[in-house]
Design a protein around this motif. Structure first.
Motif, PDB file in Angstrom:
ATOM      1  N   ALA A  44      30.415  42.782 -13.468  1.00  0.00           N
ATOM      2  CA  ALA A  44      30.209  44.223 -13.609  1.00  0.00           C
ATOM      3  C   ALA A  44      31.524  44.926 -13.932  1.00  0.00           C
ATOM      4  N   MET A  45      32.613  44.498 -13.298  1.00  0.00           N
ATOM      5  CA  MET A  45      33.922  45.090 -13.584  1.00  0.00           C
ATOM      6  C   MET A  45      34.293  44.887 -15.048  1.00  0.00           C
ATOM      7  N   LEU A  46      34.077  43.690 -15.537  1.00  0.00           N
ATOM      8  CA  LEU A  46      34.411  43.406 -16.934  1.00  0.00           C
ATOM      9  C   LEU A  46      33.508  44.187 -17.886  1.00  0.00           C
ATOM     10  N   ILE A 576      29.802  51.258  -2.536  1.00  0.00           N
ATOM     11  CA  ILE A 576      28.600  50.981  -3.312  1.00  0.00           C
ATOM     12  C   ILE A 576      27.798  49.881  -2.626  1.00  0.00           C
ATOM     13  N   PRO A 577      26.575  50.140  -2.213  1.00  0.00           N
ATOM     14  CA  PRO A 577      25.737  49.056  -1.686  1.00  0.00           C
ATOM     15  C   PRO A 577      25.485  48.024  -2.785  1.00  0.00           C
ATOM     16  N   TYR A 578      25.706  46.775  -2.473  1.00  0.00           N
ATOM     17  CA  TYR A 578      25.548  45.716  -3.473  1.00  0.00           C
ATOM     18  C   TYR A 578      24.103  45.622  -3.938  1.00  0.00           C
ATOM     19  N   SER A 579      23.941  45.458  -5.232  1.00  0.00           N
ATOM     20  CA  SER A 579      22.616  45.292  -5.822  1.00  0.00           C
ATOM     21  C   SER A 579      22.629  44.082  -6.743  1.00  0.00           C
ATOM     22  N   GLU A 580      21.598  43.248  -6.651  1.00  0.00           N
ATOM     23  CA  GLU A 580      21.477  42.073  -7.509  1.00  0.00           C
ATOM     24  C   GLU A 580      20.711  42.375  -8.785  1.00  0.00           C
ATOM     25  N   LEU A 588      26.183  51.642 -10.931  1.00  0.00           N
ATOM     26  CA  LEU A 588      26.730  52.209  -9.701  1.00  0.00           C
ATOM     27  C   LEU A 588      28.252  52.253  -9.730  1.00  0.00           C
ATOM     28  N   MET A 589      28.854  51.300 -10.413  1.00  0.00           N
ATOM     29  CA  MET A 589      30.306  51.262 -10.486  1.00  0.00           C
ATOM     30  C   MET A 589      30.857  52.169 -11.578  1.00  0.00           C
ATOM     31  N   THR A 590      29.991  52.878 -12.293  1.00  0.00           N
ATOM     32  CA  THR A 590      30.437  53.768 -13.359  1.00  0.00           C
ATOM     33  C   THR A 590      29.906  55.175 -13.105  1.00  0.00           C
ATOM     34  N   PRO A 591      30.301  55.800 -12.001  1.00  0.00           N
ATOM     35  CA  PRO A 591      29.779  57.130 -11.686  1.00  0.00           C
ATOM     36  C   PRO A 591      30.267  58.196 -12.659  1.00  0.00           C
TER      37      PRO A 591
END
Length: 649
Positions: A44-46, A576-580, A588-591
């Motif tokens: 997700a970071m990448l 951020i609550p982890y989501s699979e 979620l990591m890009t608010p």
């Protein structure tokens, strides 16, 4: 409420070990679960980077220790290698987790050892100090050229500063023990180029339980925390090194486990405000009295009174010099002058301290008289858990108020609980030797250092900034007061059930709020919030409720500042609550999405503000919080604090 606790409550390393033990005994594969979440987070970071290469062209560098934290990293890196990433593992100790190493090698990952003493199957260790130094330089080059670094050097077992090879690496590629404090930016945005850094459970070098940075450390863009948040996620200065936090739920049983630290949340603050009632009068909504300002600083009187008046109460009383009275009546004609019955008091803002006041300063005399009844001869004595458990339910009083009185602490002199009083700035040196929890002190680091030095301790302001948890708790122990230590992350230490300390933090304020008078606004608005919780019979909040309410006051102040500035910048990383689910984690990591940028012409940092601007937005902040209440049960329901930046839309 349970989902809220997962992103607001942090537990110590010992508590985490105790909660994970039953799962391990039942054979739950926690390491594999952690690795899968870490690998997903890495992807997700990448994916967030528009210029990221294809995974097959992505270089991933894993820094792995010899323990379970290194094992988590090895299994995660193996999953990335299995999907085509070019993975190199750097062993920073003498061994690596056996199964994790096997998985990484099977997936095609490479391994480098830095320690000449390393005994790792299939890995050649440096044969001399010169070769070790050469290998170290090669690793630094790999670090600089990697697209992603996975930091799995240390876990929750670290005590004190890094040492040996991990310390050398952190000193070279990370940061030293200087307090973080770079350019103000939203924590969800990265400056600069690669590498991105993903920390496994905690950033290496961060004080897990106390939030310190005792030596060199590696700041992370994202930290995956497994099972539960750790205190370093919330406590400064280590919290600044965590970046965004992906909270991976292992299903820990937290019932009966008191968190080591809590974070004030949007939903929690919504439950802390008082909604208007059709039967209300100005007195039932709360009356706050202020002894603030002076001839030299009349603006502090106006700011604190304005903030109080705009923070959801029925009436403001002001006591002070004529110049301040005239200013207040000009701007707040509804204010009442003179002492009278109040549900809370605010004292000290803009009042000279003992080193700068005249011998017969009227404001200091008034504050001294107000504080005198709060002095107690000994700390509160609480009924013990055993005493309460031994109570016969059949013998308990019928009245809920009488039942609650059993939970109130008792003082040696049988003193009644008095209304809350916020003691700020120039009144701190008037604080009695020991006071009950309804006395709230609101120092910044310099003021707290002076207060503690007057009571036999010897910290500097720098010491307090370096370890705010230790010194906030020290102030609580020495004074008995509820302590609000101001900072980019505000730390509230106070009395919980059975006289045990409780710690709550708020890190939602943008840096624009570091402006003259902001503390005066905080004091006035905090007094107003506390006044809302005094009932019509004059009974103040229970002492064990004080830390929660004080932390809520800090959050509301920060929320008003965010609204005023239009800024999404804050000190604590988004949790951020982890989501699979597919790309859900990426979302979620890009608010700060393109939609957000398009609707924010001033940019995500917002604009400069004054203290008056903050006070002016307090009604809006209260309105937003009130809107979270469920129409039927008067609760904040499922409000999600992980995306409260959307209020700006």
């Amino acid at each position: 409420m349970e989902s809220e606790r997962k992103v607001t409550c942090a537990y110590s390393a010992d508590q985490v070990r105790a909660m994970e033990r039953p799962l391990l005994d039942d054979g739950v594969p926690l390491m594999r679960m952690a690795a899968a979440a870490a690998a997903h987070t890495a992807l997700a970071m990448l994916a967030r980077r528009p210029d990221a290469p294809d995974l097959e062209e992505t270089h991933v560098l894993l820094l792995a220790g010899s323990g379970d934290n290194g094992g988590d990293g090895l299994f995660a890196a193996a999953q990335l290698a299995g999907r085509g990433a070019q993975v190199t593992c750097v062993a920073v100790g003498t061994a690596l987790h056996t199964a994790g190493l096997r998985a990484l090698k099977y997936a095609g990952g490479q391994v480098i050892a830095l320690d000449p003493r390393a005994d790792i199957p299939g890995v050649v260790a440096p044969r001399s100090s010169a070769e070790a130094a050469e290998t170290f330089e090669r690793v630094i080059d790999l670090y600089d050229s990697a697209e992603l670094v996975i930091d799995a050097m240390t876990g929750i077992g670290l005590r004190g500063a890094l040492h040996g090879i991990p310390a050398q690496l952190a000193a070279e590629v990370g940061a030293d023990a200087e307090l973080p404090g770079g350019i103000a930016k939203p924590v969800d945005e990265s400056f600069g180029d690669y590498p991105l850094v993903l920390a496994i459970d905690t950033p290496s070098g961060a004080g897990v339980d106390d939030g310190t940075l005792p030596g060199a450390y590696i700041p992370a863009d994202v930290t995956t925390m497994f099972g539960a948040l750790k205190p370093c996620a919330l406590l400064p200065p280590a919290a600044y090194a965590c970046g965004q936090i992906v909270a991976v739920d292992f299903g820990f049983d937290t019932d009966g486990v008191s968190p080591a630290v809590e974070a004030a949340s949007l939903a929690g603050c919504a439950r802390s405000i008082r909604l208007p009632r059709v039967s209300d009068t100005k007195y039932s909504r709360g009356v706050v009295g202020l002894v603030t300002g002076s001839d030299a600083y009349p603006g502090a009187a106006l700011l604190s009174s304005t903030a109080a008046a705009r923070a959801n109460i029925g009436m403001v009383r002001y006591v002070g010099p004529r110049r301040a009275e005239n200013l207040i009546l000009d701007k707040l004609p509804e204010a009442v002058l003179g002492e009278g019955r109040c549900q809370a008091w605010v004292v000290g803002s803009g009042v000279p301290d003992g080193d700068h006041a005249d011998d017969e300063d009227a404001q200091r005399d008034a504050i001294r008289r107000l504080l005198a009844p709060y002095e107690v001869t000994a700390p509160a004595e609480w009924p013990s858990p055993e005493d309460l458990a031994a109570l016969d339910p059949e013998a308990l009083p019928d009245s809920p108020d009488e039942v609650l009185s059993l939970m109130r602490p008792h003082y040696d002199d049988g003193q009644e609980l008095l209304p809350p009083i916020v003691v700020d700035a120039g009144a701190l040196d008037l604080l009695p030797a020991h006071v009950p929890p309804q006395v709230v002190i609101t120092p910044h680091a310099g003021e707290l250092a002076r207060l503690l030095r007057s009571r036999g301790e010897s910290p500097s302001a720098r010491d307090i900034e370096t370890d705010p948890l230790e010194w906030a708790l020290c102030a609580w122990e020495l004074t008995g007061a509820t302590v609000l230590l101001k900072g980019a992350v505000t730390v509230v230490a106070g009395t919980g059930a059975f006289n045990r300390p409780t710690v709550t933090v708020c890190g939602r304020a943008p840096a624009w709020m570091s402006t003259a008078g902001s503390g005066d606004v905080l004091a006035g608005s905090l007094g107003a919030l506390l006044a809302q919780h005094g009932d019509e019979d004059g009974k103040p909040p229970l002492p064990q409720d004080m830390p929660r309410l004080v932390a809520a006051g800090a959050y509301i102040h920060a929320l008003a500042g965010r609204i005023a500035s239009g800024s999404d910048q804050c000190a604590l990383g988004r949790i951020i609550p982890y989501s699979e689910e597919g790309d859900r984690l990426v979302e979620l990591m890009t608010p700060l999405s393109a939609r957000y940028h398009a609707n924010t012409p001033l940019g995500v940092l917002g604009k400069p503000i004054t203290a008056t601007d903050i006070a002016d937005q307090l009604p809006t902040a209260y309105g937003l919080l009130a809107s979270l209440y469920d129409d039927h049960i008067g609760d904040a329901g499922d409000a999600d604090d992980t995306d409260d930046g959307d209020f700006d839309d």
